[in-house]
Design an enzyme around this catalytic site. Structure first.
Site, PDB file in Angstrom:
ATOM      1  N   PHE A 151       0.817  -1.218   0.000  1.00 48.32           N
ATOM      2  CA  PHE A 151       0.000   0.000   0.000  1.00 48.32           C
ATOM      3  C   PHE A 151       0.849   1.265   0.000  1.00 48.32           C
ATOM      4  O   PHE A 151       0.379   2.327   0.387  1.00 48.32           O
ATOM      5  CB  PHE A 151      -0.954   0.005   1.203  1.00 48.32           C
ATOM      6  CG  PHE A 151      -1.866  -1.199   1.231  1.00 48.32           C
ATOM      7  CD1 PHE A 151      -2.872  -1.334   0.276  1.00 48.32           C
ATOM      8  CD2 PHE A 151      -1.707  -2.193   2.175  1.00 48.32           C
ATOM      9  CE1 PHE A 151      -3.714  -2.433   0.279  1.00 48.32           C
ATOM     10  CE2 PHE A 151      -2.547  -3.311   2.191  1.00 48.32           C
ATOM     11  CZ  PHE A 151      -3.549  -3.429   1.240  1.00 48.32           C
ATOM     12  N   CYS A 259      -0.259   3.305 -10.667  1.00 46.22           N
ATOM     13  CA  CYS A 259      -1.180   2.401  -9.966  1.00 46.22           C
ATOM     14  C   CYS A 259      -2.653   2.628 -10.285  1.00 46.22           C
ATOM     15  O   CYS A 259      -3.319   1.733 -10.794  1.00 46.22           O
ATOM     16  CB  CYS A 259      -0.938   2.509  -8.470  1.00 46.22           C
ATOM     17  SG  CYS A 259       0.790   2.273  -8.052  1.00 46.22           S
TER      18      CYS A 259
HETATM   19  C1  UGA Z   1      -1.274   4.833  -4.902  1.00 47.66           C
HETATM   20  C2  UGA Z   1      -1.942   4.616  -3.535  1.00 47.66           C
HETATM   21  O1  UGA Z   1      -2.128   5.871  -2.881  1.00 47.66           O
HETATM   22  C3  UGA Z   1      -1.088   3.693  -2.660  1.00 47.66           C
HETATM   23  O2  UGA Z   1      -1.789   3.422  -1.455  1.00 47.66           O
HETATM   24  C4  UGA Z   1      -0.847   2.382  -3.424  1.00 47.66           C
HETATM   25  O3  UGA Z   1      -0.070   1.475  -2.672  1.00 47.66           O
HETATM   26  C5  UGA Z   1      -0.133   2.694  -4.713  1.00 47.66           C
HETATM   27  O4  UGA Z   1      -0.987   3.565  -5.498  1.00 47.66           O
HETATM   28  C6  UGA Z   1       0.150   1.403  -5.437  1.00 47.66           C
HETATM   29  O5  UGA Z   1      -0.794   0.708  -5.812  1.00 47.66           O
HETATM   30  O6  UGA Z   1       1.306   1.017  -5.545  1.00 47.66           O
HETATM   31  P1  UGA Z   1       0.603   6.486  -5.854  1.00 47.66           P
HETATM   32  O7  UGA Z   1       0.111   6.102  -7.194  1.00 47.66           O
HETATM   33  O8  UGA Z   1       2.053   6.458  -5.596  1.00 47.66           O
HETATM   34  O9  UGA Z   1      -0.072   5.556  -4.717  1.00 47.66           O
HETATM   35  O10 UGA Z   1       0.166   7.989  -5.565  1.00 47.66           O
HETATM   36  P2  UGA Z   1      -1.052   8.763  -4.865  1.00 47.66           P
HETATM   37  O11 UGA Z   1      -0.490   9.652  -3.843  1.00 47.66           O
HETATM   38  O12 UGA Z   1      -2.124   7.862  -4.451  1.00 47.66           O
HETATM   39  O13 UGA Z   1      -1.547   9.676  -6.072  1.00 47.66           O
HETATM   40  C7  UGA Z   1      -2.078   9.127  -7.273  1.00 47.66           C
HETATM   41  C8  UGA Z   1      -2.646  10.220  -8.131  1.00 47.66           C
HETATM   42  O14 UGA Z   1      -3.844  10.747  -7.564  1.00 47.66           O
HETATM   43  C9  UGA Z   1      -1.719  11.441  -8.323  1.00 47.66           C
HETATM   44  O15 UGA Z   1      -1.723  11.818  -9.676  1.00 47.66           O
HETATM   45  C10 UGA Z   1      -2.348  12.521  -7.462  1.00 47.66           C
HETATM   46  O16 UGA Z   1      -2.111  13.807  -7.966  1.00 47.66           O
HETATM   47  C11 UGA Z   1      -3.817  12.154  -7.573  1.00 47.66           C
HETATM   48  N1  UGA Z   1      -4.624  12.660  -6.439  1.00 47.66           N
HETATM   49  C12 UGA Z   1      -4.424  12.188  -5.183  1.00 47.66           C
HETATM   50  C13 UGA Z   1      -5.611  13.622  -6.674  1.00 47.66           C
HETATM   51  O17 UGA Z   1      -5.816  14.069  -7.821  1.00 47.66           O
HETATM   52  N2  UGA Z   1      -6.357  14.067  -5.605  1.00 47.66           N
HETATM   53  C14 UGA Z   1      -6.171  13.613  -4.348  1.00 47.66           C
HETATM   54  O18 UGA Z   1      -6.901  14.059  -3.426  1.00 47.66           O
HETATM   55  C15 UGA Z   1      -5.169  12.654  -4.121  1.00 47.66           C
END
Ligand code: UGA
Length: 437
Positions: A151, A259
């Site tokens: 995660f 992811c």
């Molecule tokens: C995500 C999950 O958050 C992790 O828990 C999971 O383990 C991981 O995928 C995985 O499967 O390996 P990650 O892809 O590194 O992690 O990044 P996030 O911080 O979740 O962000 C993903 C995307 O969502 C980014 O582009 C971010 O800008 C966007 N986001 C996030 C939003 O647009 N709004 C938000 O409120 C949060």
């Protein structure tokens, strides 16, 4: 306890280093000789806050090698953290997982637990078990397969591993359960043991729920713009309800990364494969695809076309804290702007080299500072909420740009900062300040 880790990407390397930091002897295996050489010097091949330091501190417990046979031969636990990229039909590509499974089957020479950390479709652990048992060279040993989904998020991977929200162990058998509880003894986190298929599903269901949350809030944001509400006030009001929670409610130009885009498509594919339809996830994917183009659509309000315009681009990674560009909104928007004849001035603190390799240099000036990128620009588009952008004195937009129009895809600033500045500031789900049309 002797531990091996297959794959040294975000999941494998962070897992290996964190386990080594807890005192375990860990051998990390990768097929890429160059990468292994770099890691043998104590250098991390990926940019991840805190990882290099922890790796240096733990080098005495870490071995990096391409020699999988030696690594798997007498390992008691083998973590598998290789990639499961998206195939053209949206399903997960399991080639690397099976390659490792085959190597383990040929090399393992003692009872061991193979722990699948890679994100794999539900039922894959069962298939891997049969596959390994079929191919197993030493038939006198028992190779167990357990699921242990990961995660961690990029940019906070070390913290997410050392202080996990939960550790999910997927197995129906006592031996792998006890081994994994022992491995994670020194990690303070709620530990949950569930069936193997449930563990596989926890991973997809969690990621897809978060993607759904983001797409939902993005649609609410789009509607807020139309009806005159402010999405940040709205999400504040929503987030105070503990059933909703206040995290992952940031509106913007959509989710990217390695992811959410992949895992939403993979679950959709899995549902279809089983003659089911998972409509909510499909909707989240559709909303995200169109949300990525929101800024460019907005920019059309100010310019009929982009021919010969100087456009500053702030941020090109899919989120701050990483140099990863996978599925980043910048990757689909920049080619569009170039096609329309724009000249781009791009700034990103760590992602520019990767971006240059992907997109090239034609009509792009890569800038070392935000100020340089803003010089003489007719328009500024913010794709990533880097701290440097958030901390910028917004008067710089007026001072440096030819026409101070700033369109922010990540809501980096409070609106008040732009009042009476003469800067047109548009964001997502909020009114445009100093709008000129
Ligand atoms: C995500 C999950 O958050 C992790 O828990 C999971 O383990 C991981 O995928 C995985 O499967 O390996 P990650 O892809 O590194 O992690 O990044 P996030 O911080 O979740 O962000 C993903 C995307 O969502 C980014 O582009 C971010 O800008 C966007 N986001 C996030 C939003 O647009 N709004 C938000 O409120 C949060």
């Amino acid at each position: 306890m002797k531990i091996a880790v297959a794959g040294t990407g975000y999941v494998g390397l962070v897992t290996g280093v964190c386990l080594a930091s807890k005192g375990y002897r860990v051998t990390c295996v990768d097929v890429d000789e160059e990468k292994v050489k770099i890691m043998q010097e104590g250098v991390s091949p990926i940019y991840e806050p805190g990882l290099s330091e922890l790796m240096m501190e733990s080098m005495e417990n870490l071995t990096f090698t391409t020699d999988y046979a030696e690594a798997y031969k007498d390992a008691e636990v083998i973590f598998v953290g290789v990639g499961t990229p998206e195939k053209s039909d949206g399903s997960a590509n399991l080639t690397y997982v099976y390659q490792v499974a085959k190597q383990i089957a040929q090399s393992a020479d003692r009872d061991c637990v193979v722990v699948i950390k890679s994100t794999v479709p539900i039922g894959t652990n069962d298939k891997l078990e049969s596959y390994i048992h079929d191919k197993q060279k030493n038939k006198d040993i028992k190779i167990y397969i357990a699921s242990n989904p990961e995660f961690l998020a990029q940019g906070t991977a070390v913290r997410d591993t050392l202080h996990a929200s939960r550790i999910v162990i997927g197995t129906e058998e006592e031996y792998p359960k006890q081994v994994l509880l022992k491995v994670y003894e020194k990690f303070e986190a709620p530990k949950l043991t569930v069936g193997r298929r449930s563990a596989e599903m926890v991973k997809y269901a969690s990621n897809d729920f978060l993607a759904l949350k983001i797409s939902y809030v993005n649609e609410i944001a789009n509607l807020c713009e139309t009806v005159g509400a402010d999405v940040e006030e709205v999400t504040k009001g929503m987030g105070l309800d503990p059933r909703i929670g206040n995290r992952f409610l940031n509106a913007g130009i959509g989710y990217g990364g390695s992811c959410f885009p992949k895992d939403t498509k993979a679950l959709s594919w899995l549902a279809r494969f089983n003659d089911k339809e998972i409509r909510t996830v499909r909707a989240a994917i559709e909303v995200n695809e169109s949300q990525k183009f929101k800024l460019v659509k907005k920019a059309k309000k100010y310019y009929d076309d982009f021919l010969f315009l100087n456009i500053a681009i702030l941020g090109c990674t899919f989120k701050p804290g990483t140099d990863d560009l996978r599925e980043a909104p910048s990757l689909v928007n920049v080619p569009l702007l170039l096609e329309d004849g724009a000249h781009l001035r791009i700034w990103d603190p760590v992602g520019m080299e990767n971006f240059r390799k992907r997109i090239g240099e034609k009509n792009i000036c890569y800038c070392n500072t935000i100020e340089e990128a803003l010089e003489d620009a007719d328009l500024c588009l913010i794709f990533t909420e880097w701290d440097e952008v958030k901390k910028l004195d917004v008067r710089k937009y007026k001072e440096l740009m030819k026409r101070p129009i700033v369109l922010d895809g990540r809501n980096c600033y409070p609106l008040e900062r732009f009042e009476n500045t003469g800067i047109t500031y548009g964001s997502v789900g909020r009114r445009t300040v100093n709008d000129i049309n």
